[in-house]
Structures are given as C-alpha cells and as structure tokens.
Scaffold this active site. Structure first.
Site, PDB file in Angstrom:
ATOM      1  N   LYS A  36      34.810  62.603  -9.392  1.00  0.00           N
ATOM      2  CA  LYS A  36      35.979  63.010  -8.615  1.00  0.00           C
ATOM      3  C   LYS A  36      35.653  63.451  -7.197  1.00  0.00           C
ATOM      4  CE  LYS A  36      36.129  67.808 -10.099  1.00  0.00           C
ATOM      5  NZ  LYS A  36      36.259  68.592 -11.312  1.00  0.00           N
ATOM      6  N   ARG A 131      41.202  78.897 -16.693  1.00  0.00           N
ATOM      7  CA  ARG A 131      41.808  77.704 -16.115  1.00  0.00           C
ATOM      8  C   ARG A 131      42.438  76.982 -17.302  1.00  0.00           C
ATOM      9  NH1 ARG A 131      38.866  73.244 -12.295  1.00  0.00           N
ATOM     10  NH2 ARG A 131      38.686  72.161 -14.281  1.00  0.00           N
TER      11      ARG A 131
HETATM   12  C1  LIG Z   1      35.210  68.823 -11.915  1.00  0.00           C
HETATM   13  C2  LIG Z   1      35.040  69.023 -13.335  1.00  0.00           C
HETATM   14  C3  LIG Z   1      33.769  68.935 -13.915  1.00  0.00           C
HETATM   15  C4  LIG Z   1      32.509  68.733 -13.091  1.00  0.00           C
HETATM   16  O1  LIG Z   1      32.134  69.953 -12.503  1.00  0.00           O
HETATM   17  P1  LIG Z   1      30.778  70.119 -11.651  1.00  0.00           P
HETATM   18  O2  LIG Z   1      30.681  71.566 -11.392  1.00  0.00           O
HETATM   19  O3  LIG Z   1      30.941  69.298 -10.430  1.00  0.00           O
HETATM   20  O4  LIG Z   1      29.670  69.622 -12.510  1.00  0.00           O
HETATM   21  C5  LIG Z   1      33.668  69.068 -15.276  1.00  0.00           C
HETATM   22  N1  LIG Z   1      34.760  69.300 -16.046  1.00  0.00           N
HETATM   23  C6  LIG Z   1      35.990  69.387 -15.534  1.00  0.00           C
HETATM   24  C7  LIG Z   1      37.141  69.635 -16.444  1.00  0.00           C
HETATM   25  C8  LIG Z   1      36.176  69.264 -14.164  1.00  0.00           C
HETATM   26  O5  LIG Z   1      37.409  69.362 -13.653  1.00  0.00           O
END
Ligand SMILES: *Cc1c(COP(=O)(O)O)cnc(C)c1O
Length: 354
Positions: A36, A131
C-alpha cells in the site's frame, strides 16, 4: 533526468524481502508483503513475488485491481475492511478480505453467492491498539456468523497493533491471540489456517525469545521497503534502509537572518513557529512541499538541515550558497514515502533506468 523524483532501488527491496521471508520461516511464520505504501506498484509486486512471500496485502481495492489487471495472480489480502459500497468489487477481485462487521460479511456472502464464488475472509480481533477488530468477547459470535454463510470461508484470524496508539506486540497480547484461536477451534471444531499476528512492529516479538504460539503469518510493509522496525525506527540488521531517495531542485539560496521580523500570527498551517536567533544563515529553498512529501519525515544529507516546509517550498539551511538547479537527495521515512508515492507531482524512477 531532472525535476522532482523518487528514485527506487528494487534490488534493495528484493533483498529486504528475501531476508525477512527467510528469517520468519525459521519461526514458522509466512510473510504477507504489503504494497500500500507504493500505490500497488506492479514492479514492486513482481519483486515481492520473486522473494517468496506467501501473498500480497494492500489496503485499497483500487491498488489490488491495478495489480490484478497487470497479471499479478498471487493470492492477495485486502487489509482494510471492505467499504459497503465496494463489496461486489472486493468479491470480483478474488481476494481474502479482513472483516469486523456482521452486515459487511452478510453483504460479501450475498455478492459471492450471486457471483457463484466462495469469498475468503479473515476476522480481525482487537488487542488493545484500538483500531480495527472485534472485541475479544465478540469473536465467537463473529465466527458463528461467518460459518453460517456458505459462500464465505473463514481462512484466518488476525490482529493489528502499533498503528493508532503504538501499542507494542508482547508475550501477553500475542498469547491472548493464540488462546483465542485455540478457543475458536475447539468451540467450533474447525481449523484456522492463517493466524496473522500483525505488521512490521511484530518483528521484535517474532524474532525474540518468545514462542510464536499460533501466529504463523505477519503482514510486512515498512520493514521490507525501508528496512526499519516501526516501534522505534531502528534499522533491522542486514537490511537496506536506503532503497528510496527523493531528489529535488534548489530554486533560491540567500544569505538571510535566521529569525523572522514583524508581528507573528499563525502560518498557513495554523502553527506559530518559535524561531531562535542564530544570526545570518544560508537559507536555501527546494522545490518540494507538503503536496509532494511529509517534510518532517525527510533525512537531509550531511551539512543540510530541514528548517520548515510549506505546500510547495522546503526551507533548508546549507553551509554555503547553492545554485538554482542544484539537486539535493533526501532519505525518506514511512510517512514521507507514502506521500511521495501518492503524489502526482513526483516522478517515480527505477534505479536501473537512471
Ligand atoms: C499497513 C498495514 C500493515 C503493514 O504495516 P507495516 O508497519 O508497514 O509493516 C499490516 N496490516 C495492516 C492491517 C495494515 O493496514
């Protein structure tokens, strides 16, 4: 190539991904590589697939559709609960989606039935970061709901920490997750295939002395792209932290007082900066602003200090006068990277094309 650009070294990202896949495998943990922060880049997806990740994860259905359209056929995980308005698209994309809401699950089930498909879901459970996630005492109800919908398949249970409140993965909360998975399996007589324990913030826990318990998957973005662990932004051993550089041009460089004069109210962004008087300095302006990146999350080269950033101007202090057209190369943190990748003003350049 001139102008504002993000230079990307995919070789370094590939190295990071391979290293993390191998290290996690020794703990029985597979990796979902998160795309993302790079707008679902197809080049990134190819590099990650070659590195041996289990699947790809992205928070936006648009990014997933983009990768699918480019022929990426790896399993994919939609990391953010589907919007009610996008349920059909999510089913059509053939992804696993994370979920927490009964109505959305019912909607996905209907859309999947109509499309003659089975839709895979991962239920997210709240572990304290506040969250996404169902509260732990509601997990059984959610599982029962999914199991009652024949066009859905429950393929995993997941959790996410350290995103909103920085709550750290620990022996306690990861133990709670494992216990919940065990309890779901005995209560419903099913097997949960994927237990996705969290994101890059889980690496310290996963590679530490604690047993992973039921956790057999992590979703990694920042650690693959930037080689850092997000809880304290520590560089991870053996990983590259410089796969990205943001290169921008000087447009003004003047000898100016360090302290503004005149009566001060708020600036454009509602802030009232307090500036110490350090005498005359070389103040240099770079054609780079909040529309292009997060100015507070850049690392300037030695001898250059970032002082401030507005929509389109980055103000830096330099040791000497720079000429208009001179380029400055900045390192990026996650927030700067995210914004630069999604800014239409920033050209994205592969290192091999430079
Ligand atoms: C963005 C995201 C991740 C990845 O997080 P990082 O800290 O970049 O490794 C993993 N799980 C969810 C649900 C996310 O939104």
């Amino acid at each position: 190539m001139t102008g504002l650009r993000l230079e990307i070294e995919f070789d370094k990202i590939g190295h990071n991904a391979r290293s993390l896949v191998a290290a996690a495998a020794t703990h029985g943990i597979s990796i979902t590589a998160v795309t993302k922060a790079m707008l679902g880049s197809v080049d990134l997806a190819r590099v990650l697939c070659k590195a041996g990740v289990r699947d790809l994860g992205d928070s936006r259905i648009e990014n997933i559709e983009h990768m699918r359209a480019a022929g990426i056929d790896k399993p994919m995980l939609l990391l953010r609960s589907p919007m009610a308005s996008q349920i059909e698209r999510v089913v059509q994309a053939g992804v696993v989606s994370v979920n927490t809401e009964a109505d959305v699950l019912s909607g996905l089930a209907t859309a999947a039935r109509v499309a003659g498909r089975i839709h895979d879901v991962m239920l997210m459970v709240e572990l304290g970061d506040l969250r996404e996630g169902v509260m732990p005492d509601e997990l059984h109800d959610s599982v029962r709901h999914v199991l009652g919908l024949p066009s859905l398949r429950l393929c995993g249970i997941g959790a996410n920490l350290a995103c909103r409140n920085g709550i750290e993965p620990s022996v306690e909360n990861m133990g709670d997750l494992s216990a919940m998975v065990d309890s779901v399996e005995t209560t419903f007589g099913i097997e949960i295939e994927i237990v996705s324990g969290g994101n890059s913030a889980n690496l310290g826990w996963a590679f530490g002395p604690a047993a992973p318990g039921r956790v057999n998957n992590l979703r990694l973005g920042e650690s693959i792209l930037l080689g850092r662990e997000p809880l304290d932004r520590r560089a991870l051993q053996g990983l590259h932290t410089d796969a990205f550089a943001l290169v921008a041009e000087v447009i003004e460089s003047k000898r100016k007082p360090s302290k503004p004069w005149g009566r001060a109210g708020q600036n454009t962004f509602g802030e009232t900066p307090v500036v110490a008087d350090r005498g005359m300095i070389w103040q240099t302006i770079v054609a780079l602003g909040r529309q292009d990146t997060d100015p507070g999350d850049l690392t300037a080269p030695a001898g250059i200090e970032v002082l401030a950033g507005s929509s389109d101007h980055l103000i830096v202090e330099t040791n000497d006068r720079l000429k208009p057209g001179d380029e400055i190369r900045f390192g990026l943190g996650y927030s700067a990277l995210l914004r630069s990748m999604t800014s239409p003003f920033v050209a994205k350049l592969h290192h091999r094309d430079l």
